[in-house]
Each structure stands twice: as C-alpha cells, then as structure tokens.
Design an enzyme around this catalytic site. Sequence first.
Site, PDB file in Angstrom:
ATOM      1  N   HIS A  43      32.986  27.441  32.493  1.00  0.00           N
ATOM      2  CA  HIS A  43      33.027  27.255  30.916  1.00  0.00           C
ATOM      3  C   HIS A  43      34.573  27.713  30.505  1.00  0.00           C
ATOM      4  CE1 HIS A  43      30.841  27.984  26.844  1.00  0.00           C
ATOM      5  NE2 HIS A  43      31.939  27.441  26.548  1.00  0.00           N
ATOM      6  N   GLU A  70      30.993  23.269  31.137  1.00  0.00           N
ATOM      7  CA  GLU A  70      30.514  23.646  29.663  1.00  0.00           C
ATOM      8  C   GLU A  70      31.676  23.880  28.870  1.00  0.00           C
ATOM      9  OE1 GLU A  70      28.273  27.170  30.485  1.00  0.00           O
ATOM     10  OE2 GLU A  70      26.665  26.209  31.113  1.00  0.00           O
ATOM     11  N   HIS A 191      21.626  31.306  30.703  1.00  0.00           N
ATOM     12  CA  HIS A 191      22.116  32.300  29.901  1.00  0.00           C
ATOM     13  C   HIS A 191      21.095  33.474  30.111  1.00  0.00           C
ATOM     14  CE1 HIS A 191      25.251  33.783  27.228  1.00  0.00           C
ATOM     15  NE2 HIS A 191      24.326  34.635  26.941  1.00  0.00           N
TER      16      HIS A 191
END
EC number: 2.6.99.2
Length: 238
Positions: A43, A70, A191
């Site tokens: 990410h 991401e 998450h």
Amino acid sequence: MTKLSVNINKFATLRNSRGGDNPNVLKAALDAERFGADGVTVHPRPDERHIRYSDVREIKKAIKTEFNIEGNPQEQKFVDLVLEVRPHQVTLVPDALVQITSNHGWDTIANKDYLVNIISVFKNAGIRTSIFVDPDVAMIEGAKASGTDRIELYTEGYAKHFFEDKEAAIRPYVEAAKVANELGLGMNAGHDLDLQNLRYFVQHIPGLLEVSIGHALVCDAIYLGYENAVQMYKRQLQ
Ligand SMILES: CC(=O)[C@@H](O)[C@H](O)COP(=O)(O)O
Ligand SMILES: NCC(=O)COP(=O)(O)O
C-alpha cells in the site's frame, strides 16, 4: 480455498525507521511467497511512510505470485505507478493522506461516476480491480454499478467486536457477502484480520476469494517467526 495475500507494509515501516535496508522489503515479499502465501500486497501511501514507489517497481520485477497494489487513485502518481507496473490487481482505498491507516470504504453511490471512470482505466490496462467497501448492502450495490471486478470488505468492525459477540460482529458481513454473490461481484476482505478471528470469518463468508493480511501477521512473525506465521495463517484458511 480463500487465498492469502501477505501485506508487507510493516516490513517497510521497520526498514524506514533506521534509514537503511534492513529488513529488506523485496526479501520480505519473496519469502512470503516462498513460505506459501498466494500473493503479496503493498500500500504505497503518498508520503511513502512505509512502502516506497521504488519498492513497488522492484517487487513487480521479481514476484511470481499475485501482486496486489492498494492505494487512493485520487493521487495521480498512484494511478501512474499502477499503470506502469501493471500488477494483477489494484485495490482502490479512499484514504486521506493524514489517516494513520485505512478506516473506511468508498461511498460507491456518491462517487459512482468517478469510480466508473477510474475503474475502466485500470480494467482497460488489463488490471483486475477491487474497491474497499464497508459491509453495507447499499455500498455493495453501488460497487456493482461501478463496474469493479471485486470488492474488498473492510473488516475492522468485525475484528473490533469479535471477542464481545462474534455472531453479531459477522452478521453485516454475511449480509454483504450474500448480496455480493447474488450480484456476481468477486469478494476479498482485509484489515485487522488475525490468527484469532480469521477462521470464523472465512467459515461464514461464502465465496471469499482472498484475504490480505499484514499488521497482525508481521506482529506474529516477530514472536513466531515469519515462515511459521505465514503457514499458521494459511492453515486458518483450510
Ligand atoms: C486497505 C487496508 O485495510 C490495509 O492495506 C491498510 O491500508 C494497511 O495500511 P497500513 O499498513 O498503512 O496501516
Ligand atoms: N487490505 C488489507 C491489508 O492489506 C492488510 O490490512 P492489515 O492486516 O494490515 O490490517
């Protein structure tokens, strides 16, 4: 079986904390797949607080399993990086720069026109798209309208309430998954998933294609060893 994509952001956090190259982030990516992961997730945030754009380019050259990038496509440099690197999947996350971590999914209704456009850019480049969404039926329906290949269910709410009442914690996700399956949307999740809450989640979410897990897995790797940790997470998916 649900695939495991190891998010290696926190290896980069540790590396950056001393300004050197230890732990080596490319090695963390290649070891994740050597230890049995089905893919690697990164990410790259605009401030490069952990994963750097240079890491992304280096990993892409060497990775053999699925590469998932991401980020927030409202940052043009993120879009440019993804189109340059062309990972298997891009996961669009509506994070503001100041956020300490991801903490909400897209408003797929308010952002419909924007999402339709940006998703078509990535799909036209042959990149599978996934968009980060809360377990809200209206948002799932909006995701379908955006043309995305997949959604990623944001699972912090589940993790937060898992120990107090897991049946209640999973309920919105079961509803969301039912609608996603009915609409023919591919489904990922991530998450705050960890060794305590992962199996229950996977057992109750039919059609779950992939989980991306980073923070807890890297924390577990500190105590249990990286190879052992990856394999323990894989066993939760069996
Ligand atoms: C989208 C998601 O839930 C995670 O990938 C999250 O973005 C992790 O980001 P940090 O590693 O910066 O907390
Ligand atoms: N998309 C979720 C992800 O990549 C990792 O999230 P976390 O396990 O670090 O919370």
